[in-house]
Design a protein around this motif. Structure first.
Motif, PDB file in Angstrom:
ATOM      1  N   THR A   1       1.973  15.532  -2.881  1.00 22.63           N
ATOM      2  CA  THR A   1       1.592  14.155  -2.555  1.00 22.63           C
ATOM      3  C   THR A   1       2.197  13.183  -3.564  1.00 22.63           C
ATOM      4  OG1 THR A   1      -0.440  14.340  -3.863  1.00 22.63           O
ATOM      5  CG2 THR A   1      -0.579  14.897  -1.520  1.00 22.63           C
ATOM      6  N   PRO A   2       2.375  11.922  -3.173  1.00 19.32           N
ATOM      7  CA  PRO A   2       2.889  10.927  -4.114  1.00 19.32           C
ATOM      8  C   PRO A   2       1.826  10.538  -5.124  1.00 19.32           C
ATOM      9  CG  PRO A   2       2.434   9.904  -1.980  1.00 19.32           C
ATOM     10  CD  PRO A   2       2.229  11.372  -1.805  1.00 19.32           C
TER      11      PRO A   2
ATOM     12  N   VAL B   1       5.346   3.342 -10.698  1.00 16.29           N
ATOM     13  CA  VAL B   1       6.368   4.231 -10.145  1.00 16.29           C
ATOM     14  C   VAL B   1       5.674   5.437  -9.538  1.00 16.29           C
ATOM     15  CG1 VAL B   1       8.406   5.633 -10.612  1.00 16.29           C
ATOM     16  CG2 VAL B   1       8.041   3.502 -11.880  1.00 16.29           C
ATOM     17  N   TYR B   2       5.954   5.679  -8.255  1.00 12.85           N
ATOM     18  CA  TYR B   2       5.390   6.837  -7.561  1.00 12.85           C
ATOM     19  C   TYR B   2       6.433   7.946  -7.496  1.00 12.85           C
ATOM     20  CZ  TYR B   2       1.300   4.261  -5.935  1.00 12.85           C
ATOM     21  OH  TYR B   2       0.133   3.555  -5.879  1.00 12.85           O
ATOM     22  N   CYS B   3       6.008   9.141  -7.881  1.00 13.58           N
ATOM     23  CA  CYS B   3       6.855  10.327  -7.785  1.00 13.58           C
ATOM     24  C   CYS B   3       6.095  11.410  -7.031  1.00 13.58           C
ATOM     25  CB  CYS B   3       7.258  10.822  -9.180  1.00 13.58           C
ATOM     26  SG  CYS B   3       8.300   9.666 -10.099  1.00 13.58           S
TER      27      CYS B   3
ATOM     28  N   ASP C   1       0.857  -1.191   0.000  1.00 11.07           N
ATOM     29  CA  ASP C   1       0.000   0.000   0.000  1.00 11.07           C
ATOM     30  C   ASP C   1       0.894   1.242   0.000  1.00 11.07           C
ATOM     31  OD1 ASP C   1      -1.868   1.967   0.276  1.00 11.07           O
ATOM     32  OD2 ASP C   1      -2.845   1.115   2.041  1.00 11.07           O
ATOM     33  N   PRO C   2       1.447   1.600  -1.167  1.00  9.18           N
ATOM     34  CA  PRO C   2       2.423   2.696  -1.241  1.00  9.18           C
ATOM     35  C   PRO C   2       1.887   4.032  -0.732  1.00  9.18           C
ATOM     36  CG  PRO C   2       2.374   1.446  -3.285  1.00  9.18           C
ATOM     37  CD  PRO C   2       1.208   0.992  -2.479  1.00  9.18           C
ATOM     38  N   GLN C   3       0.626   4.313  -1.010  1.00 10.63           N
ATOM     39  CA  GLN C   3       0.064   5.593  -0.566  1.00 10.63           C
ATOM     40  C   GLN C   3       0.103   5.707   0.955  1.00 10.63           C
ATOM     41  OE1 GLN C   3      -0.638   8.223  -2.093  1.00 10.63           O
ATOM     42  NE2 GLN C   3      -1.193   7.770  -4.207  1.00 10.63           N
ATOM     43  N   LYS C   4      -0.250   4.642   1.640  1.00 10.00           N
ATOM     44  CA  LYS C   4      -0.235   4.663   3.100  1.00 10.00           C
ATOM     45  C   LYS C   4       1.186   4.718   3.633  1.00 10.00           C
ATOM     46  CE  LYS C   4      -2.137   2.305   7.141  1.00 10.00           C
ATOM     47  NZ  LYS C   4      -2.940   1.149   7.629  1.00 10.00           N
ATOM     48  N   LEU C   5       2.081   3.931   3.022  1.00 13.66           N
ATOM     49  CA  LEU C   5       3.484   3.902   3.442  1.00 13.66           C
ATOM     50  C   LEU C   5       4.125   5.279   3.282  1.00 13.66           C
ATOM     51  CD1 LEU C   5       6.095   1.181   2.627  1.00 13.66           C
ATOM     52  CD2 LEU C   5       6.596   3.542   2.069  1.00 13.66           C
ATOM     53  N   LEU C   6       3.998   5.855   2.096  1.00 13.79           N
ATOM     54  CA  LEU C   6       4.594   7.171   1.830  1.00 13.79           C
ATOM     55  C   LEU C   6       3.852   8.274   2.586  1.00 13.79           C
ATOM     56  CD1 LEU C   6       5.118   6.720  -2.017  1.00 13.79           C
ATOM     57  CD2 LEU C   6       6.880   6.649  -0.257  1.00 13.79           C
TER      58      LEU C   6
ATOM     59  N   ALA D   1      11.218  16.597  -0.808  1.00 14.35           N
ATOM     60  CA  ALA D   1      11.520  17.277  -2.066  1.00 14.35           C
ATOM     61  C   ALA D   1      11.445  16.362  -3.272  1.00 14.35           C
ATOM     62  CB  ALA D   1      12.916  17.900  -1.984  1.00 14.35           C
ATOM     63  N   GLY D   2      11.385  15.072  -3.059  1.00 15.62           N
ATOM     64  CA  GLY D   2      11.327  14.159  -4.192  1.00 15.62           C
ATOM     65  C   GLY D   2      11.032  12.739  -3.756  1.00 15.62           C
ATOM     66  N   ILE D   3      10.363  11.982  -4.626  1.00 15.55           N
ATOM     67  CA  ILE D   3      10.047  10.576  -4.370  1.00 15.55           C
ATOM     68  C   ILE D   3      10.355   9.775  -5.623  1.00 15.55           C
ATOM     69  CG2 ILE D   3       8.215   8.903  -3.875  1.00 15.55           C
ATOM     70  CD1 ILE D   3       6.763  11.061  -2.302  1.00 15.55           C
ATOM     71  N   GLN D   4      10.963   8.622  -5.418  1.00 15.60           N
ATOM     72  CA  GLN D   4      11.272   7.703  -6.519  1.00 15.60           C
ATOM     73  C   GLN D   4      11.044   6.295  -5.972  1.00 15.60           C
ATOM     74  OE1 GLN D   4      14.800   8.352  -9.292  1.00 15.60           O
ATOM     75  NE2 GLN D   4      15.522   6.619  -8.087  1.00 15.60           N
TER      76      GLN D   4
END
Length: 528
Positions: free
Chosen positions: A72-73, A63-65, A21-26, A41-44
């Motif tokens: 937001t991611p 890929v979430y940025c 669950d990337p949204q919750k993690l990030l 400042a950045g997400i990869q």
């Protein structure tokens, strides 16, 4: 403001501990970073549709940025895992350039690929000696081997999204000398930081959340009385012993709100607090929740690996709180629960009808005044802990649920205005079908003093019937099932019927009086 970037993937073991669950993690990292005044400042981040331990080149991934406008991611690319890795390699240079230009102050790495998709950004971080925190045993080992300035490294076993995020930001805050108070529970939802878990102690909330466990106990008790199902009496005994564990787990979760770590601590404390009953379980759970936060923060300050931090915070907190109850507080807590039961039984023994009448007359003012959930419900649960049903629980059903059902039924049959029938119908069905939602009667009670008085009188009469028939029962179950969960089925039916019929008749009469007044007032206006 310090600026950090997040790189990595949903990982192998991480996938099962929040990576799916990337949204919750990030989002958890964003929440904790905000509490410290740190900007992302950045997400990869590469999120695969399966664990990297078993994923292949053709596994679907995203890929979430970081979206520059919302902060937001967002998903920037979708394809196979191989295609996503190639896409990230193409965008890796931008983050690496930001690092080389001194625009980034720190980096979070979670199961990153320092020799593949994330190679450029990792090398830039190593070159600029940017502090790095992260999880993923193999990944962090490779990053450390490159000579990186690693503040915190750990595997993912035993961690959660929240504990990882707090660990990351705590390490950065200590390194930079900035103030950081973790956002937890209601504070996180409100966007405000809080490091005072004792402010989250809410006895009413703990009791309300534990109610399903007590209803399950009552159901098993009822089933055990059916011929051929008497073997369930053993299950009933097991459930009674388990109630302190349920209370403790919920208490620890609400006080600490450190996800699975606080639940584990609460369960351990609850198991050791069973001799103290539900009061002992609550004390143990609250203590465990408080200790989780203290030990978690201390272990982070001592630079323990995140996995070890979670083990100590969850395990030691639960053991410490549970042992205190086990050796010191259990007899006192158990006796407190016994005193409540003795007090109620004493009042009922002195005059069952009078006790029921008083309880019935007071229960509506109690719930309207906000006292019910804070005082009466805990007493109901203490009664149910011993016998599986309750005197006050029976008064609740006949005096609140049935009276509310009677008021709403009257407004379905003969409302003052046609629109009121539409309002009353859902309330009646919910009260009869689920044994809750007594507030459905409020609009009719507050708009008509006679209906209000009728509700209290009806509740008093129904409560008196509970005393006369010496009924023990519970609310929060369907009305047709409630008598089966009582100690006196026919008596409970009679008490329920008295509450419903009395409130129904009084409300019908009140509505007729109100209609006549409206007609008279209309006639006077016309004549005028």
């Amino acid at each position: 403001m310090r600026r950090i970037i997040i790189i990595g993937s949903s990982g192998g073991n991480l996938y099962n501990l929040g990576g799916k669950d990337p949204q919750k993690l990030l989002g958890e990292i964003r929440t904790q970073a905000k509490a410290a005044g740190v900007e992302i400042a950045g997400i990869q981040f590469i999120a695969a549709r399966g664990s990297m331990d078993t994923a292949g080149k053709g596994t679907h991934a995203e890929v979430y940025c970081l979206d520059a406008e919302s902060g937001t991611p967002v998903v920037s690319y979708t394809g196979t895992l191989e295609a996503c890795n190639e896409w990230v390699r193409g965008t890796d240079e931008a983050l690496a350039l930001a690092l080389q230009n001194g625009q980034i102050d720190g980096m979070i790495s979670m199961s990153a690929d320092p020799n593949g998709a994330n190679e450029k950004v990792v090398n830039a971080a190593v070159e600029k000696k940017v502090p790095i925190v992260g999880t993923g045993g193999t990944s962090m080992a490779l990053i450390s081997a490159k000579g990186a300035h690693v503040l915190l490294t750990s595997g993912t076993t035993g961690t959660t999204n929240r504990t990882r995020a707090i660990s990351f930001v705590t390490a950065f805050a200590k390194h930079w000398g900035i103030t950081y108070r973790p956002m937890i529970g209601d504070a996180a939802q409100a966007g405000a930081a809080s490091d005072k878990p004792w402010k989250r102690i809410n006895i009413r909330g703990i009791m309300m959340s534990s109610l399903p466990g007590f209803i399950a106990l009552a159901l098993v008790l009822a089933l055990s009385k059916i011929p051929g199902l008497d073997m369930l009496s053993g299950v009933f005994d097991v459930l009674i012993k388990a109630l302190p564990v349920v209370i403790a787990a919920i208490a620890a979760k609400q006080v600490s709100d450190m996800e699975e770590v606080s639940v584990v601590a609460g369960v351990l404390a609850g198991i050791l607090s069973t001799d103290g009953g539900i009061i002992g379980g609550m004390i143990g759970g609250i203590g465990a929740g408080l200790l989780v936060n203290v030990l978690f923060r201390k272990c982070i300050e001592w630079k323990f690996p995140t996995t070890t931090v979670n083990i100590i915070a969850g395990g030691v907190s639960g053991l410490a709180a549970g042992l205190i109850v086990y050796y010191l507080l259990a007899p006192i807590a158990l006796q407190a629960g016994e005193w409540v039961k003795v007090l109620i039984e004493g009042a009922v023994s002195y005059s069952p009808a009078l006790a029921g009448l008083i309880a019935g007359l007071l229960i509506w003012p109690a719930i309207i005044g906000g006292v019910y959930h804070a005082a009466i419900l805990p007493i109901v649960l203490l009664e149910m802990e011993k016998t599986g049903n309750s005197f006050l629980g029976a008064v609740d059903m006949v005096g609140l649920v049935m009276v509310s059902a009677g008021i709403t039924l009257a407004n379905i049959i003969s409302p003052r205005e046609k629109s009121e029938a539409t309002v009353a119908t859902p309330g009646f069905l919910i009260n009869m079908g689920f044994g809750t939602f007594v507030e459905a009667a409020y609009p009719f009670m507050f708009s008509n003093k006679l209906v209000f008085a009728g509700a209290i009188v009806s509740s008093g009469i129904a409560g008196m019937m509970v005393g006369v028939f010496d009924v023990r029962g519970t609310a929060y179950v369907p009305s047709v099932m409630a008598p089966l969960l009582s100690n006196n089925m026919l008596g409970f039916i009679a008490a329920m019927a008295s509450g419903l019929l009395c409130s129904l008749l009084i409300t019908l009469a009140a509505n007729q009086i109100a209609k006549k007044k409206q007609v008279q007032q209309t006639g006077e206006k016309i004549n005028a």
